[in-house]
Design a protein around this motif. Structure first.
Motif, short mmCIF file in Angstrom:
data_model
loop_
_atom_site.label_atom_id
_atom_site.label_comp_id
_atom_site.label_asym_id
_atom_site.label_seq_id
_atom_site.Cartn_x
_atom_site.Cartn_y
_atom_site.Cartn_z
N ALA A 1 0.83 -1.20 0.00
CA ALA A 1 0.00 0.00 0.00
C ALA A 1 0.86 1.26 0.00
CB ALA A 1 -0.90 -0.01 1.22
N LEU A 2 1.93 1.20 0.76
CA LEU A 2 2.76 2.40 0.88
C LEU A 2 3.62 2.59 -0.36
CD1 LEU A 2 3.86 2.04 4.59
CD2 LEU A 2 2.18 3.63 3.64
N GLN A 3 4.12 1.48 -0.90
CA GLN A 3 5.06 1.62 -2.01
C GLN A 3 4.42 1.33 -3.36
OE1 GLN A 3 8.54 -0.46 0.57
NE2 GLN A 3 8.44 -0.85 -1.57
N GLY A 4 3.24 0.71 -3.34
CA GLY A 4 2.65 0.27 -4.59
C GLY A 4 3.28 -1.05 -4.98
N ARG A 5 2.79 -1.57 -6.08
CA ARG A 5 3.27 -2.88 -6.51
C ARG A 5 4.61 -2.80 -7.22
NH1 ARG A 5 -1.32 -5.98 -6.10
NH2 ARG A 5 -3.05 -4.53 -6.08
N ALA A 6 5.00 -1.62 -7.59
CA ALA A 6 6.14 -1.48 -8.48
C ALA A 6 7.39 -2.10 -7.90
CB ALA A 6 6.37 -0.02 -8.79
N SER A 7 8.07 -2.86 -8.74
CA SER A 7 9.40 -3.33 -8.35
C SER A 7 10.45 -2.39 -8.94
CB SER A 7 9.63 -4.76 -8.86
OG SER A 7 9.58 -4.77 -10.28
N HIS A 8 10.06 -1.75 -10.05
CA HIS A 8 10.99 -0.85 -10.76
C HIS A 8 10.24 0.36 -11.25
CE1 HIS A 8 13.13 -4.66 -10.79
NE2 HIS A 8 14.24 -4.00 -11.07
N GLN A 9 10.99 1.35 -11.63
CA GLN A 9 10.37 2.49 -12.28
C GLN A 9 11.28 3.04 -13.37
OE1 GLN A 9 9.69 4.71 -8.71
NE2 GLN A 9 11.49 5.98 -8.97
N ARG B 1 5.73 3.20 -13.49
CA ARG B 1 5.97 2.07 -12.58
C ARG B 1 5.83 0.74 -13.32
NH1 ARG B 1 1.14 3.24 -9.29
NH2 ARG B 1 0.63 4.42 -11.15
N LEU B 2 6.64 -0.22 -12.91
CA LEU B 2 6.59 -1.56 -13.50
C LEU B 2 6.72 -2.61 -12.42
CD1 LEU B 2 8.99 0.12 -15.38
CD2 LEU B 2 8.27 -1.69 -16.89
N LEU B 3 6.23 -3.78 -12.74
CA LEU B 3 6.41 -4.93 -11.86
C LEU B 3 7.18 -5.97 -12.65
CD1 LEU B 3 5.65 -6.14 -9.11
CD2 LEU B 3 3.61 -7.07 -10.18
N LEU B 4 8.45 -6.14 -12.34
CA LEU B 4 9.32 -6.97 -13.17
C LEU B 4 9.88 -8.16 -12.41
CD1 LEU B 4 11.49 -4.17 -14.85
CD2 LEU B 4 9.46 -5.28 -15.79
N PRO C 1 15.73 6.00 -26.01
CA PRO C 1 16.82 6.87 -25.53
C PRO C 1 16.30 7.89 -24.52
CG PRO C 1 16.72 6.79 -27.93
CD PRO C 1 15.55 6.06 -27.44
N GLY C 2 17.15 8.21 -23.56
CA GLY C 2 16.79 9.24 -22.59
C GLY C 2 16.07 8.72 -21.37
N LEU C 3 15.78 7.42 -21.35
CA LEU C 3 15.06 6.87 -20.20
C LEU C 3 15.93 5.83 -19.50
CD1 LEU C 3 11.48 6.37 -21.70
CD2 LEU C 3 12.38 8.32 -20.41
N GLN C 4 15.69 5.66 -18.23
CA GLN C 4 16.48 4.69 -17.46
C GLN C 4 15.56 3.88 -16.54
OE1 GLN C 4 19.15 6.72 -14.80
NE2 GLN C 4 17.59 8.16 -14.10
N LEU C 5 16.03 2.70 -16.20
CA LEU C 5 15.27 1.82 -15.30
C LEU C 5 15.92 1.85 -13.93
CD1 LEU C 5 13.01 -0.41 -15.15
CD2 LEU C 5 14.86 -2.05 -15.45
N LYS C 6 15.09 2.01 -12.90
CA LYS C 6 15.63 2.02 -11.53
C LYS C 6 14.83 1.03 -10.69
CE LYS C 6 16.86 6.92 -11.06
NZ LYS C 6 16.43 8.16 -10.40
N PRO C 7 15.51 0.30 -9.82
CA PRO C 7 14.73 -0.53 -8.89
C PRO C 7 14.08 0.37 -7.85
CG PRO C 7 17.07 -0.71 -8.41
CD PRO C 7 16.95 0.16 -9.63
N VAL C 8 12.89 -0.02 -7.45
CA VAL C 8 12.24 0.73 -6.37
C VAL C 8 12.84 0.25 -5.06
CG1 VAL C 8 10.04 1.07 -5.17
CG2 VAL C 8 10.12 1.03 -7.65
N ASP C 9 13.17 1.19 -4.23
CA ASP C 9 13.75 0.83 -2.94
C ASP C 9 12.79 -0.12 -2.23
OD1 ASP C 9 15.06 0.66 -0.61
OD2 ASP C 9 14.84 2.75 -0.01
N SER C 10 13.32 -1.27 -1.81
CA SER C 10 12.46 -2.25 -1.17
C SER C 10 11.82 -1.66 0.08
CB SER C 10 13.25 -3.49 -0.80
OG SER C 10 14.17 -3.19 0.21
N ASP D 1 4.33 -5.83 -23.76
CA ASP D 1 4.22 -7.07 -22.98
C ASP D 1 4.29 -6.81 -21.48
OD1 ASP D 1 6.81 -6.23 -23.63
OD2 ASP D 1 7.64 -8.15 -22.99
N LEU D 2 4.59 -5.56 -21.10
CA LEU D 2 4.71 -5.24 -19.68
C LEU D 2 3.66 -4.19 -19.30
CD1 LEU D 2 8.57 -4.83 -19.52
CD2 LEU D 2 7.25 -6.79 -18.75
N PRO D 3 2.93 -4.40 -18.22
CA PRO D 3 1.98 -3.39 -17.80
C PRO D 3 2.72 -2.17 -17.23
CG PRO D 3 1.56 -5.50 -16.74
CD PRO D 3 2.91 -5.58 -17.37
N LEU D 4 2.39 -1.01 -17.77
CA LEU D 4 3.07 0.22 -17.35
C LEU D 4 2.07 1.13 -16.66
CD1 LEU D 4 4.87 0.96 -20.74
CD2 LEU D 4 5.81 -0.26 -18.79
#
Lengths: 404, 852
Positions: free
Chosen positions: B57-65, B222-225, B239-248, B88-91
């Motif tokens: 609830a606090l962080q959402g489902r996202a594992s990455h953003q 947000r993504l769930l990977l 180009p210009g975008l990056q993937l970051k893990p969401v802080d656990s 193929d990935l829900p965004l």
């Protein structure tokens, strides 16, 4: 009175409206039981599709001239519109597949309000439409059934359709005229991609467009002439391309495939009759060059709706309407969908004494049932039997809804 | 043969059915033992599941953003390209910005794409809901079409409801000219509960956000990977975008709580096994005369053993199932009782547990049936050793064996702690030490009872008689007493751990939060000139400067480690409690370590305790760290106490760091407590709504931390009482069973002149003596458990140094519970004895029942 085919549109409309009803009813407490209130999801969907909910939207009525490729594009003001492709494919190594790729566009507000949105909107995010795309592949020989879907608000570049030609997109899923000939009528390309499978096909129409019903006006009810949709089909599309199946433990399988597809296009505002419980829809492509489409509308009381009907298309593309009294459909065996606790027929006998037809259909894979938000059965079938005193074989697609 | 066996089994059951009270006591013992295990386990599972939901609830489902590389917004074109390339990935896009309320306060706006979130959230069917899910669900209940069209419809956090008039929230348009505000009215269609949303937050669809901001861009996607997807995704990004893990975002406190619940689960299991074992063992011992008689009538040991096995299986099974139900009801009772508090802590979805899984049923059977079978093992052992031995007697040999096992367990616990540094080893050591103490308990109880007898002999004959009878009872009562000892020890141990932890956190907060107000800019640099403006305020005494930078040490797993550059005024220089070495601001450091740092050509740093333990860093270590792509040498001059979660911190003086950033990422503002509201008002007026600068008072940090702490450990406190309650029932049952066995003896004493009143006093003294002995043995074990939980297990799990606090309240609590257990046991036994005294007809002996 000409009774036109409408089962497919009913199913699709139900899917779309069920989606919207579920969105609208998401997590709301169940309403108190009332005779005035539809009790099941189907009932609610049907209620949503009835005429009183159609105020302000454009209705399919009168006459219109179909113009292509413009009518491949989307039509403003109707509540629902869809592009529906099904087909049977075969890989070079003989492996057989069925597939389905469908795009639904749902307008959430009547055109007057939608135009107001467009006029006041300063953002691409403001929209009155939602898109749903569904895809399925039946791996006949491996006995596997894959499904995937995409849901999106209408957003330029991400989910939209052109209004002057065939160009439909939901994210990366597309159904469009070839880039080399963007205004083609008989050629199209489809693409979809998911975790489990992806499909890329080039389609070419071997026969001209078939206008369903009364010159494209497909009436939805024998009782209510106001319920109708604009409806046309392309009943035999030569298909070739590539199918990828994800293998969990090894590299993906990429197969070159070819076969035959069927395109249905329909746009409307009102659809279902609340007396209807569900329907069985058959679209068959026979090896003798004929196509047969027939739907059977089942009523809540167990009877067959007199609106049930179909068409025959001969090898040259000539269309012969089928009345409910012309043809009978008998379920021969069934399959129990444990996951959704539903029992679906998976073998049928279609007979038409008038036209000298006696066909036996069998599901090429019993489990071709959609689970989750919408539960229905849609899958590839094989056909064998008699056609005007000659043996015939073929393939097709069957759609079953409203089963418990 | 089979018919004969059936007959003999039937005879055995006839005894049980003819002695309904014994049967009831046996079942009660098994049920209470199983119930204790199941209650703690069910509560633990419910809490774990709720923690997961809460985190979601606090962080959402996202594992990455996905974010823009330059940390700017993602343009609509980029977002559309993402949707096309990653179908193929829900965004799920998210946009955050701030707008000013007409009263001047800044409000946090959060926007999601309702349709994307609707589809995205469907990926997970666990039933849990994220913040975004709640928003989507609430919006979906209203007219979705209006939201998608960008109508001014919003949801607000509960604290904003007081600012809503006639369903409208009035905000200043971002396009307002300075001094000429343009007021916009947002229609509030609902609110989120206070515990499920950030304060001063307004939730909306992207369409409205785009209209308000005048931009179609989004902040992040947000993504769930899966791990595999996360590895391959960067190559597919435009180009210009990056993937970051969401802080656990693992909440250290929650993890500590979970770990302690796990330890409690182990102790509960041990207690449950002891209770069931004790019950069944007593049942066997009670029927020794009957068994002797049947042996003389020709029954073999094997037949007897088989009968007992069947009995253990049947009673164990019935007791397990009843205990399962009782345990679940008990857990439900406790959770319901704490519902409001826990719901506030955990999630909007409420706090509940699922239907018992097979695992729970298996645990119940293991405890009930397994322990019953365990109780007949000694009999099997004797039967195997000698077919001729008829009466099982506690032997010196068995006592010796227990002693050796206890020492072996103690030795293995010491070896485990010395040789293995992991958490599992620590938990195993805790279990071993507890078991060893309980194995030693019979000897110790006998020793104490002997001393008691010696002391009471000189006073009153009744006391002497009670203590003498006590000594006889101890061998039979040991398992039940061990359960009571364990429950009392758990009460002391867990209480000590919680108090110690809480005390340490309070001390840490008091020392660390030296300034009344802290400000941050969401990790980014503060606007230039803001610190100078604040310094110039008459109400502000001074400010402290802080800039946090990501730092890499040795391996990539320390990616979330931060280097914190500090420029602290005198008031803030004592904000660190040093566990080793010196503070950067101590005089000793200036004299000695600065020179050492210079000689090592390194920057002097202090290291947080969690980081030091994880990386095994010590004072005087020289490290190579990578900050902003540059490698630097640092010398560790001190290790400070640090309870903050995350990857740990290194602290250096701003002046020592070459090319330190100009602007801070955080500020500590020193001013009088009374000036905090005025400062807040000033800041709200001063800040640009587009800025992410926020402030929080130290008072709020402290109160929120302690509130969360207390709520977190509320369940642990409640579960201690379950264990104590169950142990009390178990001991009462055991004492009652013993009392029933001694009915003959009491009648004899009655005939010898012992009055009914004296008999009742005798029973009371016995029960109180038992409770006293249990308390005497529980106290050292309790503090040992507390010490191990605090000093070993928490330290190993989280790298937190906690000072063990010994409070008199803990052992007074234990005495109260122990006395209550004794009184309860005595009351029941006295009641039964009273009825027996009133019964004029002497009851038949158990064996006589069979003979008739």
């Amino acid at each position: 009175m000409i009774i036109v085919p409408q089962a497919k549109q009913l199913m699709r409309a139900l899917c779309i409206v069920a989606m919207l009803v579920l969105i609208a009813c998401e997590r709301t407490p169940p309403a108190a039981s009332s005779s005035q209130q539809p009790s099941s999801q189907s009932d609610r969907a049907m209620a949503m599709l009835s005429v009183e909910h159609s105020d302000g939207f454009r209705q399919a009525q009168g006459q219109r001239e179909f113009v292509f490729p413009k009518d491949h594009g989307h039509h403003h003001g109707y509540r629902t519109e869809w592009w529906y492709v099904t087909g049977n494919l075969q890989a070079e190594n003989g492996r057989r597949f069925g597939y389905q790729l469908t795009f639904f566009r749902v307008l959430l507000r009547p055109p007057a309000q939608s135009q107001k949105v467009a006029a006041t909107a300063t953002s691409a995010w403001s929209t009155a439409a939602v898109w749903l795309a569904q895809a399925a592949v039946s791996d006949i020989d491996q006995q596997r059934f894959y499904t995937s879907e995409q849901l999106s608000r209408e957003l330029p570049g991400a989910a939209q359709a052109a209004d002057d030609r065939l160009q439909v997109r939901v994210n990366s899923w597309t159904l469009a005229a070839p880039q080399t000939d963007p205004h083609a009528v008989a050629d199209m390309e489809l693409f979809m991609d998911s975790d489990d499978f992806s499909l890329q096909l080039s389609l070419h129409a071997d026969k001209p467009v078939v206008l369903q019903g009364d010159n494209g006006l497909s009436r939805k009810s024998a009782d209510d002439s106001d319920n109708a949709s604009w409806y046309y089909s392309m009943t035999r599309l030569h298909s070739s391309g590539e199918l990828r199946i994800t293998q969990p433990q090894s590299s993906d399988e990429v197969l070159t495939v070819s076969g035959s597809s069927w395109l249905d296009r329909e746009w409307s505002t009102s659809a279902l009759n609340t007396r209807q419980a569900g329907w069985d829809w058959f679209a068959l492509q026979l090896d003798n060059g004929h196509e047969l489409m027939f739907y059977r509308l089942r009523l809540q009381n167990g009877d067959i709706d007199q609106a049930s009907a179909g068409i025959l298309v001969d090898a040259s593309g000539q269309v012969t309407p089928l009345l409910n009294s012309d043809i009978s459909a008998q379920a021969l065996s069934s399959w129990y969908d444990r996951q959704n606790n539903k029992r679906y027929p998976i073998a049928w006998r279609l007979q038409s004494a008038v036209h000298g037809i006696d066909l036996q259909l069998r599901a090429m894979l019993p489990n071709q049932a959609w689970s989750g938000r919408f539960q229905y059965w849609e899958g590839a079938v094989s056909v064998r039997g008699e056609w005007q005193e000659g043996a015939v074989t073929g393939r097709g697609y069957v759609e079953l809804t409203g089963y418990d | 043969m089979m018919a004969l066996w059936r007959l003999r089994t039937l005879l055995s059951w006839r005894w049980l059915l003819g002695n309904k009270l014994q049967l009831l006591l046996a079942l009660t013992g098994i049920v209470t033992g199983v119930a204790a295990v199941i209650a703690v386990d069910a509560a633990r599972q419910a809490v774990n599941s709720s923690f997961a939901s809460n985190r979601l609830a606090l962080q959402g489902r996202a594992s990455h953003q996905i974010t823009a590389i330059d940390d700017q917004a993602i343009s609509l074109e980029q977002y559309v390209r993402l949707r096309q390339q990653l179908a193929d990935l829900p965004l799920a896009p998210l946009t955050s910005f701030r707008l000013r309320h007409v009263d001047g306060d800044l409000l946090q706006m959060q926007a999601v794409d309702l349709i994307s979130d609707l589809q995205w959230s469907r990926r997970d069917t666990a039933g849990a809901s994220s913040d975004a899910d709640t928003v989507v669900a609430q919006i979906a209940e209203s007219d979705m079409a209006n939201w998608l069209a960008g109508e001014p419809l919003v949801l607000v956090s509960a604290d904003l409801l007081e600012r809503v008039a006639d369903g409208q929230l009035l905000i200043e348009s971002p396009r307002s000219q300075p001094g000429v505000p343009v007021v916009l009215s947002l229609q509030v269609v609902g609110s989120l509960a206070s515990h499920s949303s950030s304060p001063a937050s307004v939730y909306m669809d992207q369409a409205l956000a785009a209209r308000l901001r005048g931009s179609d861009s989004v902040d992040l996607v947000r993504l769930l990977l899966t791990g595999e997807q996360a590895q391959s995704l960067p190559e597919r990004l435009p180009p210009g975008l990056q993937l970051k893990p969401v802080d656990s975002g693992d909440n250290g406190m929650a993890a500590a709580f979970g770990l302690n619940l796990q330890a409690m689960g182990l102790l509960a299991l041990l207690m449950g096994v002891l209770l069931v074992y004790s019950t069944f063992r007593l049942l066997i011992l009670q029927r020794e005369p009957l068994h002797q008689l049947r042996y003389r009538l020709g029954e073999s040991q094997a037949q007897h053993w088989l009968e007992t096995l069947v009995e253990a299986l049947v009673l164990g099974l019935i007791g397990s199932l009843l205990g399962l139900v009782a345990g679940l009801l008990l857990a439900e009772l406790v959770l319901s009782w704490l519902q409001q508090t826990l719901a506030e802590l955990f999630s909007r979805g409420g706090f509940g547990w699922n239907a018992p899984a097979w695992r729970t049923v298996a645990l119940a059977l293991l405890t009930g049936v397994g322990s019953s079978l365990l109780a007949i093992l000694p009999m099997l052992w004797r039967w195997w050793r000698s077919h001729k031995q008829t009466v099982p007697q506690p032997s010196r040999q068995r006592s010796q064996l227990r002693l050796w096992i206890a020492f072996a367990l103690l030795l293995s616990a010491v070896l485990l702690l010395q040789l293995m540094s992991g958490l599992v080893a620590a938990l195993a050591a805790l279990f071993a030490v507890t078991l060893a103490w309980l194995l030693l308990s019979q000897r110790l109880l006998m020793l104490l009872a002997g001393m008691l007898h010696a002391g009471s002999s000189m006073r009153k004959p009744l006391l002497a008689l009670a203590s003498a009878r006590l000594r006889e009872a101890i061998p039979k009562m040991t398992p039940a007493l061990a359960a009571l000892i364990l429950a009392l020890a758990t009460l002391v141990g867990v209480s000590s751990m919680i108090s110690s932890f809480r005390g340490s956190v309070i001390d840490w907060l008091e020392i660390t939060l030296s300034a009344p107000v802290y400000m941050s800019n969401g990790g980014a640099a503060m606007p230039p000139g803001l610190q100078q403006q604040i310094d110039a305020l008459p109400m502000v005494q001074t400010t402290g400067w802080l800039h946090a930078l990501p730092a890499l040490i040795n391996d990539p797993t320390t990616a979330s480690t931060q280097l914190v550059l500090l420029d602290l005024p005198e008031q803030g220089q004592q904000s660190y409690r040093m566990l080793a070495g010196q503070s950067l601001w101590s005089e000793a450091f200036d004299a000695h370590s600065a020179a050492a740092a210079r000689s090592a050509q390194a920057v002097a740093v202090m290291v947080g305790e969690t980081l030091a333990r994880r990386q095994q860093l010590n004072v005087d270590d020289v490290l190579q760290i990578t900050v902003a792509g540059h490698q630097r040498q640092v010398l560790i001059v001190g290790i400070y106490q640090d309870y903050s979660a995350g990857g740990g911190r290194l602290i250096a003086k701003r002046a020592d760091w070459l090319q330190a950033p100009q602007q801070p990422t955080s500020l500590a503002v020193y001013l009088a407590e009374t000036e905090v509201p005025a400062f807040r008002q000033w800041l709200n007026r001063q800040l640009d709504p587009a800025s992410a600068v926020s402030m929080i008072s130290a008072t709020r940090v402290k109160s929120e931390t302690l509130r969360i702490f207390d709520q977190t450990f509320l369940l642990t406190r409640a579960l201690r009482w379950i264990l104590a309650l169950v142990a009390m029932v178990g001991v009462s049952g055991a004492l009652l069973a013993l009392q029933l066995e001694r009915q003959q003896e009491l009648r004899l004493l009655h005939q010898l002149g012992l009055s009914g009143w004296e008999q009742q006093r005798l029973i009371l003294f016995e029960a109180l003596f038992l409770a006293l002995l249990a308390m005497l043995l529980a106290l050292p074990l309790g503090y040992l458990l507390g010490w191990m939980l605090t000093e070993i297990i928490n330290l190993r799990a989280f790298g937190w140094h906690i000072d063990l606090t010994v409070l008199s309240a803990h052992w007074m609590l234990m005495i109260a519970v122990g006395l209550l257990a004794g009184l309860l046991a005595a009351a029941i036994a006295m009641l039964v004895n009273q009825r027996s005294l009133q019964d004029q007809q002497p009851k038949a002996l158990p064996s006589a029942a069979l003979l008739t």
